[in-house]
Design a protein around this motif. Sequence first.
Motif, PDB file in Angstrom:
ATOM      1  N   CYS A 268      58.222 -32.822  23.148  1.00  0.00           N
ATOM      2  CA  CYS A 268      59.124 -32.052  22.289  1.00  0.00           C
ATOM      3  C   CYS A 268      58.706 -32.137  20.823  1.00  0.00           C
TER       4      CYS A 268
ATOM      5  N   THR B 200      57.757 -26.504  17.165  1.00  0.00           N
ATOM      6  CA  THR B 200      58.164 -26.246  15.789  1.00  0.00           C
ATOM      7  C   THR B 200      59.666 -26.524  15.685  1.00  0.00           C
ATOM      8  N   GLN B 201      60.166 -26.641  14.471  1.00  0.00           N
ATOM      9  CA  GLN B 201      61.607 -26.855  14.291  1.00  0.00           C
ATOM     10  C   GLN B 201      62.385 -25.692  14.891  1.00  0.00           C
ATOM     11  N   ALA B 202      61.884 -24.475  14.714  1.00  0.00           N
ATOM     12  CA  ALA B 202      62.567 -23.302  15.274  1.00  0.00           C
ATOM     13  C   ALA B 202      62.598 -23.367  16.793  1.00  0.00           C
TER      14      ALA B 202
ATOM     15  N   PHE C 208      62.451 -26.122  18.613  1.00  0.00           N
ATOM     16  CA  PHE C 208      63.306 -27.264  18.957  1.00  0.00           C
ATOM     17  C   PHE C 208      64.782 -26.863  18.926  1.00  0.00           C
ATOM     18  N   GLN C 209      65.140 -25.959  18.025  1.00  0.00           N
ATOM     19  CA  GLN C 209      66.530 -25.556  17.841  1.00  0.00           C
ATOM     20  C   GLN C 209      66.869 -24.209  18.484  1.00  0.00           C
TER      21      GLN C 209
ATOM     22  N   THR D 132      70.489 -25.923  23.408  1.00  0.00           N
ATOM     23  CA  THR D 132      69.180 -26.125  22.796  1.00  0.00           C
ATOM     24  C   THR D 132      68.570 -27.438  23.283  1.00  0.00           C
TER      25      THR D 132
ATOM     26  N   GLN E 126      67.288 -29.564  21.189  1.00  0.00           N
ATOM     27  CA  GLN E 126      67.814 -30.526  20.213  1.00  0.00           C
ATOM     28  C   GLN E 126      69.175 -31.055  20.644  1.00  0.00           C
TER      29      GLN E 126
ATOM     30  N   SER F  97      68.531 -33.783  13.601  1.00  0.00           N
ATOM     31  CA  SER F  97      68.008 -32.420  13.693  1.00  0.00           C
ATOM     32  C   SER F  97      66.486 -32.413  13.744  1.00  0.00           C
ATOM     33  N   ASP F  98      65.884 -33.556  13.476  1.00  0.00           N
ATOM     34  CA  ASP F  98      64.434 -33.691  13.450  1.00  0.00           C
ATOM     35  C   ASP F  98      63.990 -34.459  14.701  1.00  0.00           C
ATOM     36  N   CYS F  99      63.040 -33.929  15.435  1.00  0.00           N
ATOM     37  CA  CYS F  99      62.612 -34.555  16.692  1.00  0.00           C
ATOM     38  C   CYS F  99      62.005 -35.936  16.469  1.00  0.00           C
TER      39      CYS F  99
END
Length: 194
Positions: free
Chosen positions: A27, A31-33, A35-36, A45, A47, A88-90
């Motif tokens: 995971c 990307t952050q997008a 992941f969410q 999600t 996340q 919010s950050d993996c």
Amino acid sequence: MNNPLAHYLTSQAYNNAWANHRLLKACGQLTQAEFQATRVSFFPTIQFTLNHILTCDWFYLDALERELRGEAPHADCYVFFEQDEPFSDCAALHAAQRASDLRLIAHCRSLCDADLARPVTILRDTPQVDTRQRLLAHLFQHQIHHRGQVHAMLAGTRIAPPQLDEFYCAGEADERAQDFLELGWTEDDIWGQR
């Protein structure tokens, strides 16, 4: 082997941590997008699902650890769910999950078979009282269930879901050697005499 059931539960705690490590490592390549991103699953999600695994770990670990120390149950057990998604950050979530997994391993390593029948109380709206053995079995199954959902959601991304179901077979040690190196474990940590 002394305390075979407690030893087995310890091996399950290691398996749980190993699977979390592999899944969160995969995971972490999103990307952050990604992941969410909203996906089809129980939680919407990746996340949210991974955060749910972690907050439930905190909830159950607190009850298990308190009872073993002889402390009263947490007066506000729902404090662990004040935020649905504390991370919010993996990478930060991976670190927090790792810390939680190490707590679970340490807890299981401290047990003997006689400890498994001890009642553990969680002060829900209606108090929940279960044996340590039942709560640990529930906690492991809870993680397996939700990791499977994340695994399925990953299949809809550019990141291939990692293999999570090969751990116990002696002949597959080479398949997990790199992960064990990253985690700082040896085969003897898991399977050696206690």
